[in-house]
Enzyme design. Structure first.
Site, PDB file in Angstrom:
ATOM      1  CB  SER A  86      -0.933  -0.014   1.213  1.00 61.30           C
ATOM      2  OG  SER A  86      -0.199  -0.396   2.346  1.00 61.30           O
ATOM      3  CB  THR A 188      -1.163   5.286   4.511  1.00 58.43           C
ATOM      4  OG1 THR A 188      -1.964   5.332   3.348  1.00 58.43           O
ATOM      5  CG2 THR A 188      -0.458   6.613   4.692  1.00 58.43           C
ATOM      6  CB  THR A 206      -0.439   6.203   0.785  1.00 60.78           C
ATOM      7  OG1 THR A 206      -1.296   5.066   0.746  1.00 60.78           O
ATOM      8  CG2 THR A 206      -1.135   7.360   0.090  1.00 60.78           C
ATOM      9  NE  ARG A 216      -9.079   8.088  -2.788  1.00 57.71           N
ATOM     10  CZ  ARG A 216      -8.325   7.817  -1.740  1.00 57.71           C
ATOM     11  NH1 ARG A 216      -7.043   7.602  -1.886  1.00 57.71           N
ATOM     12  NH2 ARG A 216      -8.852   7.751  -0.537  1.00 57.71           N
ATOM     13  CB  THR A 239      -3.223   5.155   8.365  1.00 57.49           C
ATOM     14  OG1 THR A 239      -3.340   4.080   7.429  1.00 57.49           O
ATOM     15  CG2 THR A 239      -3.631   4.649   9.731  1.00 57.49           C
ATOM     16  N   GLY A 240      -5.913   5.265   6.707  1.00 64.74           N
ATOM     17  CA  GLY A 240      -7.293   4.811   6.564  1.00 64.74           C
ATOM     18  C   GLY A 240      -7.990   5.481   5.407  1.00 64.74           C
TER      19      GLY A 240
HETATM   20  C1  SD4 Z   1      -5.831   7.128   1.204  1.00 63.09           C
HETATM   21  N1  SD4 Z   1      -5.260   7.318   3.522  1.00 63.09           N
HETATM   22  O1  SD4 Z   1      -5.401   7.209   0.078  1.00 63.09           O
HETATM   23  C2  SD4 Z   1      -4.879   6.704   2.293  1.00 63.09           C
HETATM   24  C3  SD4 Z   1      -4.832   5.222   2.295  1.00 63.09           C
HETATM   25  C4  SD4 Z   1      -4.753   4.562   3.572  1.00 63.09           C
HETATM   26  O2  SD4 Z   1      -5.590   2.937   4.851  1.00 63.09           O
HETATM   27  O3  SD4 Z   1      -4.180   5.011   4.524  1.00 63.09           O
HETATM   28  N2  SD4 Z   1      -5.423   3.474   3.683  1.00 63.09           N
HETATM   29  O4  SD4 Z   1      -7.015   7.314   1.483  1.00 63.09           O
END
Ligand code: SD4
Length: 326
Positions: A86, A188, A206, A216, A239-240
């Site tokens: 990721s 991330t 990320t 996106r 993160t997320g």
């Molecule tokens: C995103 N925050 O592109 C990043 C990806 C990530 O858990 O952290 N995913 O939305």
């Protein structure tokens, strides 16, 4: 626990301006922070790929290096690691099979740089650093970011590994797009460092949500969303599911809460509270990490199983975050 819940319900910023805030944020509350280790230098970062990243960052800090150099060196480890699916090289692609990268970096003077929707460059964080150091801009995106990286001598590479391609082909069979709840537990990387001088910097990088729409951009390259540092106060990274973080400008919010007197833990909890208040949080994960100038840290997530790596006091270890849902 009930205190934490009621704190979330009330919301720290809701109190700002009512003169209640100083009471709410008394040292008594801060003592309850289970994560209140202190001291610097320190490095903290998201998920298990944070462990080797912390080691690389700490090497620099131990030698008296600057936090900004440490955060860049740290996140380059998972960026280059194809097993970290990721981040950077080996990251899972968008719906059309393109690996597109987002990254940002910020130093103790408030200087920052960022790239979004960047393709073919293994170390987007170093391109973001160059945007910060060598241009009058903060963000470069897409084709322009790639052009800039190539001009600066970064090699153009194919970042889609066989393993990631296989996963994408599997996904194509059903092409079902749903927000991911980080089931893979490696996501991330957001990394914050406090150097021997007491200066804070941060980095976030990320490949974003897998199977995202082409073009996106998430929270990670947006200063104040995926990461923010104010050297008078502290730093935060996220993160997320980036859309939820963007809607609440989470990292900036959390640093501002600390400025008002919240501990890092309280501030992270309020950051998550803002998300669960208005958004359908049951099928998405968001995790925040924050540090302050004393070397205290906080962590909070929507769901359990957000974890992070903390390198402090000569020890590098994984810690499970507290979470809104138990
Ligand atoms: C995103 N925050 O592109 C990043 C990806 C990530 O858990 O952290 N995913 O939305």
């Amino acid at each position: 626990m009930s205190n934490r819940r009621s704190f979330i319900k009330g919301g720290v910023l809701g109190m700002v301006g009512t003169a209640i805030l100083p009471k709410l944020l008394s040292p008594k509350i801060e003592k309850k922070n289970p994560n209140s280790n202190k001291g610097f230098p320190m490095v903290i970062s998201t998920w298990e790929h944070g462990m080797p990243a912390n080691v690389a960052a700490m090497e620099i800090l131990k030698g008296g290096g600057k936090a900004i150099d440490a955060v860049e060196a740290g996140v380059k480890i998972p960026e280059a690691d194809p097993e970290s699916m990721s981040v950077g090289f080996g990251g899972l692609p968008d719906r059309e099979g393109n690996v597109t990268l987002d990254a940002c970096i910020m130093d103790e003077t408030g200087n920052c740089g960022s790239v979004s929707f960047l393709q073919h460059i293994k170390h987007p964080i170093s391109v973001a650093r160059k945007v910060m150091d060598e241009t009058p801009h903060v963000m470069l995106s897409g084709e322009g970011a790639l052009q800039f990286a190539l001009q600066k001598g970064f090699p153009k590479e194919d970042l889609l590994t066989e393993k990631a391609k296989k996963r994408w082909k599997e996904w194509l069979k059903e092409s079902k797009y749903e927000p991911i709840i980080n089931v893979e537990n490696h996501d991330t990387i957001g990394l914050l460092a406090l150097d021997k001088r007491g200066d804070i910097s941060g980095a976030c990088t990320t490949s974003g949500l897998s199977w995202k729409m082409h073009g996106r951009v998430g929270d990670s390259p947006v200063i104040g969303a995926g990461m923010f540092v104010d050297n008078e106060v502290g730093g935060c990274c996220a993160t997320g599911v980036g859309e939820a973080v963007l809607k609440t400008l989470g990292s900036f919010l959390i640093v501002e809460l600390m400025r008002q007197g919240a501990s890092p833990q309280e501030a992270c909890e309020e950051g998550i509270a803002r998300i669960v208040k208005n958004q359908n949080y049951t099928d998405m994960q968001i995790g925040y990490l924050a540090i302050n100038k004393k070397g205290e840290h906080g962590a909070y997530a929507v769901h359990p199983w957000f974890n992070y790596a903390l390198h402090q006091g000569g020890k590098n270890r994984m810690i499970d975050s507290l979470s809104y849902l138990k």
